[in-house]
Design an enzyme around this catalytic site. Structure first.
Site, PDB file in Angstrom:
ATOM      1  N   LYS A 176     -39.109  14.690  19.515  1.00  0.00           N
ATOM      2  CA  LYS A 176     -38.212  14.133  20.526  1.00  0.00           C
ATOM      3  C   LYS A 176     -36.778  14.214  20.019  1.00  0.00           C
ATOM      4  O   LYS A 176     -36.373  13.477  19.120  1.00  0.00           O
ATOM      5  CB  LYS A 176     -38.540  12.662  20.824  1.00  0.00           C
ATOM      6  CG  LYS A 176     -37.783  12.219  22.077  1.00  0.00           C
ATOM      7  CD  LYS A 176     -37.671  10.720  22.218  1.00  0.00           C
ATOM      8  CE  LYS A 176     -36.504  10.140  21.503  1.00  0.00           C
ATOM      9  NZ  LYS A 176     -35.177  10.608  21.939  1.00  0.00           N
ATOM     10  N   GLY A 201     -32.720   8.133  12.064  1.00  0.00           N
ATOM     11  CA  GLY A 201     -31.900   7.375  13.006  1.00  0.00           C
ATOM     12  C   GLY A 201     -31.451   6.077  12.370  1.00  0.00           C
ATOM     13  O   GLY A 201     -31.373   5.969  11.140  1.00  0.00           O
ATOM     14  N   SER A 202     -31.180   5.110  13.206  1.00  0.00           N
ATOM     15  CA  SER A 202     -30.582   3.873  12.705  1.00  0.00           C
ATOM     16  C   SER A 202     -31.634   2.973  12.051  1.00  0.00           C
ATOM     17  O   SER A 202     -32.826   3.060  12.354  1.00  0.00           O
ATOM     18  CB  SER A 202     -29.916   3.134  13.862  1.00  0.00           C
ATOM     19  OG  SER A 202     -30.887   2.847  14.847  1.00  0.00           O
ATOM     20  N   THR A 203     -31.157   2.093  11.199  1.00  0.00           N
ATOM     21  CA  THR A 203     -32.055   1.190  10.483  1.00  0.00           C
ATOM     22  C   THR A 203     -32.776   0.262  11.459  1.00  0.00           C
ATOM     23  O   THR A 203     -33.971  -0.015  11.301  1.00  0.00           O
ATOM     24  CB  THR A 203     -31.247   0.400   9.433  1.00  0.00           C
ATOM     25  OG1 THR A 203     -30.726   1.360   8.503  1.00  0.00           O
ATOM     26  CG2 THR A 203     -32.100  -0.605   8.689  1.00  0.00           C
ATOM     27  N   GLU A 221     -35.698   8.165   7.626  1.00  0.00           N
ATOM     28  CA  GLU A 221     -34.379   8.569   7.114  1.00  0.00           C
ATOM     29  C   GLU A 221     -33.363   7.773   7.922  1.00  0.00           C
ATOM     30  O   GLU A 221     -33.099   8.108   9.080  1.00  0.00           O
ATOM     31  CB  GLU A 221     -34.140  10.068   7.333  1.00  0.00           C
ATOM     32  CG  GLU A 221     -35.153  10.969   6.668  1.00  0.00           C
ATOM     33  CD  GLU A 221     -35.024  11.002   5.166  1.00  0.00           C
ATOM     34  OE1 GLU A 221     -34.064  10.431   4.621  1.00  0.00           O
ATOM     35  OE2 GLU A 221     -35.911  11.587   4.526  1.00  0.00           O
ATOM     36  N   CYS A 251     -25.225  10.403   7.872  1.00  0.00           N
ATOM     37  CA  CYS A 251     -25.810   9.262   7.163  1.00  0.00           C
ATOM     38  C   CYS A 251     -25.335   9.226   5.716  1.00  0.00           C
ATOM     39  O   CYS A 251     -25.223   8.167   5.125  1.00  0.00           O
ATOM     40  CB  CYS A 251     -27.325   9.368   7.224  1.00  0.00           C
ATOM     41  SG  CYS A 251     -27.875  11.000   6.738  1.00  0.00           S
ATOM     42  N   GLU A 297     -22.641   0.272   8.508  1.00  0.00           N
ATOM     43  CA  GLU A 297     -22.411   1.695   8.751  1.00  0.00           C
ATOM     44  C   GLU A 297     -21.586   1.879  10.028  1.00  0.00           C
ATOM     45  O   GLU A 297     -21.970   1.400  11.090  1.00  0.00           O
ATOM     46  CB  GLU A 297     -23.760   2.393   8.914  1.00  0.00           C
ATOM     47  CG  GLU A 297     -23.622   3.893   9.032  1.00  0.00           C
ATOM     48  CD  GLU A 297     -24.958   4.575   9.278  1.00  0.00           C
ATOM     49  OE1 GLU A 297     -25.743   4.075  10.107  1.00  0.00           O
ATOM     50  OE2 GLU A 297     -25.207   5.610   8.641  1.00  0.00           O
TER      51      GLU A 297
HETATM   52  P1  NAD Z   1     -30.867   5.784  16.900  1.00  0.00           P
HETATM   53  O1  NAD Z   1     -31.739   5.062  15.942  1.00  0.00           O
HETATM   54  O2  NAD Z   1     -30.283   5.043  18.022  1.00  0.00           O
HETATM   55  O3  NAD Z   1     -31.652   7.001  17.548  1.00  0.00           O
HETATM   56  C1  NAD Z   1     -32.306   7.982  16.787  1.00  0.00           C
HETATM   57  C2  NAD Z   1     -33.429   8.575  17.609  1.00  0.00           C
HETATM   58  O4  NAD Z   1     -34.371   7.541  17.869  1.00  0.00           O
HETATM   59  C3  NAD Z   1     -32.999   9.108  18.983  1.00  0.00           C
HETATM   60  O5  NAD Z   1     -33.782  10.231  19.294  1.00  0.00           O
HETATM   61  C4  NAD Z   1     -33.328   7.949  19.906  1.00  0.00           C
HETATM   62  O6  NAD Z   1     -33.577   8.356  21.243  1.00  0.00           O
HETATM   63  C5  NAD Z   1     -34.596   7.414  19.262  1.00  0.00           C
HETATM   64  N1  NAD Z   1     -34.871   6.007  19.565  1.00  0.00           N
HETATM   65  C6  NAD Z   1     -33.980   5.034  19.907  1.00  0.00           C
HETATM   66  N2  NAD Z   1     -34.632   3.871  20.150  1.00  0.00           N
HETATM   67  C7  NAD Z   1     -35.955   4.117  19.937  1.00  0.00           C
HETATM   68  C8  NAD Z   1     -37.137   3.322  20.023  1.00  0.00           C
HETATM   69  N3  NAD Z   1     -37.087   2.036  20.367  1.00  0.00           N
HETATM   70  N4  NAD Z   1     -38.310   3.896  19.733  1.00  0.00           N
HETATM   71  C9  NAD Z   1     -38.391   5.179  19.349  1.00  0.00           C
HETATM   72  N5  NAD Z   1     -37.307   6.001  19.282  1.00  0.00           N
HETATM   73  C10 NAD Z   1     -36.108   5.472  19.557  1.00  0.00           C
HETATM   74  O7  NAD Z   1     -29.770   6.487  15.990  1.00  0.00           O
HETATM   75  P2  NAD Z   1     -28.583   7.412  16.468  1.00  0.00           P
HETATM   76  O8  NAD Z   1     -27.478   6.526  16.916  1.00  0.00           O
HETATM   77  O9  NAD Z   1     -29.092   8.456  17.385  1.00  0.00           O
HETATM   78  O10 NAD Z   1     -28.225   8.138  15.090  1.00  0.00           O
HETATM   79  C11 NAD Z   1     -27.361   7.612  14.172  1.00  0.00           C
HETATM   80  C12 NAD Z   1     -28.122   6.945  13.054  1.00  0.00           C
HETATM   81  O11 NAD Z   1     -28.980   7.882  12.406  1.00  0.00           O
HETATM   82  C13 NAD Z   1     -27.207   6.434  11.982  1.00  0.00           C
HETATM   83  O12 NAD Z   1     -27.598   5.154  11.579  1.00  0.00           O
HETATM   84  C14 NAD Z   1     -27.423   7.411  10.846  1.00  0.00           C
HETATM   85  O13 NAD Z   1     -27.144   6.938   9.581  1.00  0.00           O
HETATM   86  C15 NAD Z   1     -28.843   7.773  11.002  1.00  0.00           C
HETATM   87  N6  NAD Z   1     -29.099   9.036  10.325  1.00  0.00           N
HETATM   88  C16 NAD Z   1     -29.834   9.036   9.168  1.00  0.00           C
HETATM   89  C17 NAD Z   1     -30.056  10.225   8.484  1.00  0.00           C
HETATM   90  C18 NAD Z   1     -30.831  10.276   7.194  1.00  0.00           C
HETATM   91  O14 NAD Z   1     -31.300  11.345   6.849  1.00  0.00           O
HETATM   92  N7  NAD Z   1     -30.986   9.182   6.471  1.00  0.00           N
HETATM   93  C19 NAD Z   1     -29.544  11.402   8.990  1.00  0.00           C
HETATM   94  C20 NAD Z   1     -28.796  11.355  10.154  1.00  0.00           C
HETATM   95  C21 NAD Z   1     -28.594  10.164  10.826  1.00  0.00           C
END
Ligand code: NAD
Length: 487
Positions: free
Chosen positions: A172, A225-227, A247, A281, A381
């Site tokens: 996704k 994605g986010s924590t 991650e 990130c 962050e």
């Molecule tokens: P996000 O967590 O909002 O979304 C990430 C993904 O998760 C998207 O595809 C989103 O649609 C999906 N998602 C959102 N809510 C969900 C739920 N309840 N259930 C399942 N999936 C869900 O993050 P973002 O704003 O898209 O990305 C930025 C974040 O990603 C930052 O915190 C960044 O640090 C992190 N990030 C981490 C790494 C790493 O390798 N550690 C790399 C890149 C980004």
């Protein structure tokens, strides 16, 4: 431009016909609308991946690798198209998409194409009369959820090892940036990946993402994605105890010691935070400067930050593009207010550019804020072109500041002292440390974090282990050994 779901080898509309607008962050116009996957579509995608798994698992590792190698070649053959599409959709400057995103994507698929048939098991020395061997088996259907900051590259990081190891995939992409992922799916179909081995379901997180994370036929969820969402994924995975790889966010410490080569540190630190508008990130979002060199460093760093060329991502002269969405731009700007309220000093930036040509887009000026190390802006962050500056007087203080957040993803050290470099690298609590550089990645080197930055590793052999499990097989090779109850 592909704008439908990719399920079972076909591009299809969503079951209930949902659509999502995809915006160009340069001017917030609609590029296209895509089909929106919801629970019923995710079910179809998981079913397709489930039926494809037995055959894909039995496909020789060399053949799986060959397909990945062909994919890497095909990405390179279509490099300019991928670069343009990625820049249009995400706002990455085209020079970065051409020189980093696309080549790194191809390199990652090539690495995992090469490694596919090199994953070996073990033979364990056990009691005489027995042979014990350990084979590594794929998990089955894996769900992969990726964010919007490096959508194309993260497809390679996630799909490369999963497919090489014999798993099938439902991925996704972020609802904000699905375009290069769908183009990738089209290439995979042309190259001959069997139907169902890869399925792409763009949709919202709380609907499509959550359904994938809960799905009982999914054996693993790999999430970037986010924590906060990472925590929810862990809870959702509990239904069938699927494996989870996370991650998550970061708050990278970038420490400049008084023996650093200042011009190199200035340049590397600017790349660490301003590349991709700080939406990384691993961004070096906390500059931690030795007080002896702080003024000299800051003079050069601020003048570099002020000279960065913001502009249309498709212009080859652009060094920084817009943030990827209006929502995110507003979130980043909200941290400027937080910084001010906490008594931070905005040394440069702190606003959208005052420029008619960029006025409709998601732009934010490179922003440098002097703040106390316990301020919110130094702990949370921001994920934008926003860097905090604090100073230290000795190595112990530098380490205490660096380790003063709950994240632990990446960190940088600028010093010419060999012993200090190793001591500090050892002391920093993070998954990756760069010495006299920042943000280097390679498909062979493990990538991931600790603490609130998540767990598990992408890339390298580590990633192949993450996508397999060990099966221990015991063979009695000595017919003379008595059974437990001799009769
Ligand atoms: P996000 O967590 O909002 O979304 C990430 C993904 O998760 C998207 O595809 C989103 O649609 C999906 N998602 C959102 N809510 C969900 C739920 N309840 N259930 C399942 N999936 C869900 O993050 P973002 O704003 O898209 O990305 C930025 C974040 O990603 C930052 O915190 C960044 O640090 C992190 N990030 C981490 C790494 C790493 O390798 N550690 C790399 C890149 C980004």
């Amino acid at each position: 431009m592909q704008n439908r779901l990719f399920i079972g080898g076909e591009f299809v509309d969503a079951v209930d016909g949902g659509r999502i607008d995809v915006l160009n962050p340069h001017d917030c116009t609609v590029i296209t609308e895509i089909a929106e996957a919801r629970a019923a579509d995710v079910d179809l995608a998981v079913a397709a991946a489930h039926s494809a798994f037995p055959a894909w698992r039995r496909t020789s590792a060399a053949e799986r690798g060959r397909l990945l190698l062909r994919l890497a070649d095909a990405i390179e053959a279509n490099a300019e198209e991928f670069a343009q599409l990625e820049s249009l959709d995400t706002g990455h400057p085209i020079k970065d998409s051409r020189s980093l995103d696309v080549p790194r994507t191809a390199a990652c698929f090539r690495y995992f194409g090469g490694i596919a048939d090199k994953l070996q098991g073990d033979v364990i020395p056990v009691d005489p009369g027995f042979l014990n061997y350990v084979q590594r088996e794929p998990l089955g259907v894996v769900g992969q959820i990726v964010p919007w900051n490096f959508p194309l590259m993260f497809c390679a990081w996630k799909m490369g090892p999963a497919l090489a190891a014999g798993n099938t995939v439902v991925l996704k992409p972020s609802e904000l940036t699905p375009l290069t992922t769908l183009r990738l799916a089209e290439l995979m179909r042309e190259i001959g990946f069997p139907s169902g081995t890869v399925n792409i379901v763009p949709g919202y997180g709380h609907t499509a993402g959550a359904h994938l994370a809960r799905h009982s036929d999914v054996r693993k969820i790999a999430f970037t994605g986010s924590t906060n969402v990472g925590r929810q994924i862990v809870e959702m995975s509990a239904s069938n105890l699927k494996r989870v790889q996370l991650e998550l966010g970061g708050k990278g410490a970038n420490i400049v010691f008084d023996d650093a080569v200042i011009p190199a540190a200035v340049n590397g630190s600017a790349f660490a935070i301003f590349h991709n508008q700080g939406q990384a990130c691993i961004a070096g979002s906390r500059l931690i400067l030795h007080e002896k060199i702080a003024d000299e460093f800051l003079d050069a760093f601020l003048s570099l930050a002020r000279s960065i060329r913001l502009g249309n991502p498709l212009d080859p002269a652009t060094e920084m593009g817009p943030l990827t969405s209006p929502m995110h731009r507003d979130r980043v700007l909200s941290y400027v207010k937080i910084a001010r309220d906490e008594g931070g000093e905005i040394l440069t930036g702190g606003a959208a550019p005052d420029d008619d040509a960029l006025g409709k887009g998601c732009y934010v000026l490179p922003t440098v804020v002097r703040a106390n190390s316990d301020a919110r802006v130094c702990r949370e962050e921001v994920f934008g072109p926003f860097v905090t500056v604090t100073t230290f007087t000795d190595d112990d203080e530098a380490i205490a500041i660096a380790n003063g957040t709950d994240y632990g993803l990446g960190g940088g050290l600028w010093t010419q002292h060999l012993g200090r470099a190793h001591r500090m690298a050892d002391a920093i609590r993070s998954g990756m440390v760069w010495v006299n550089s920042y943000k280097r990645v390679s498909p062979g080197s493990p990538f991931g974090g600790t603490g609130l930055s998540g767990y598990g590793r992408e890339m390298g052999f580590e990633a192949m282990r993450e996508y397999t499990e060990a099966k221990s097989v015991w063979v009695n090779v000595d017919a003379q050994i008595p059974a437990w109850y001799p009769r």
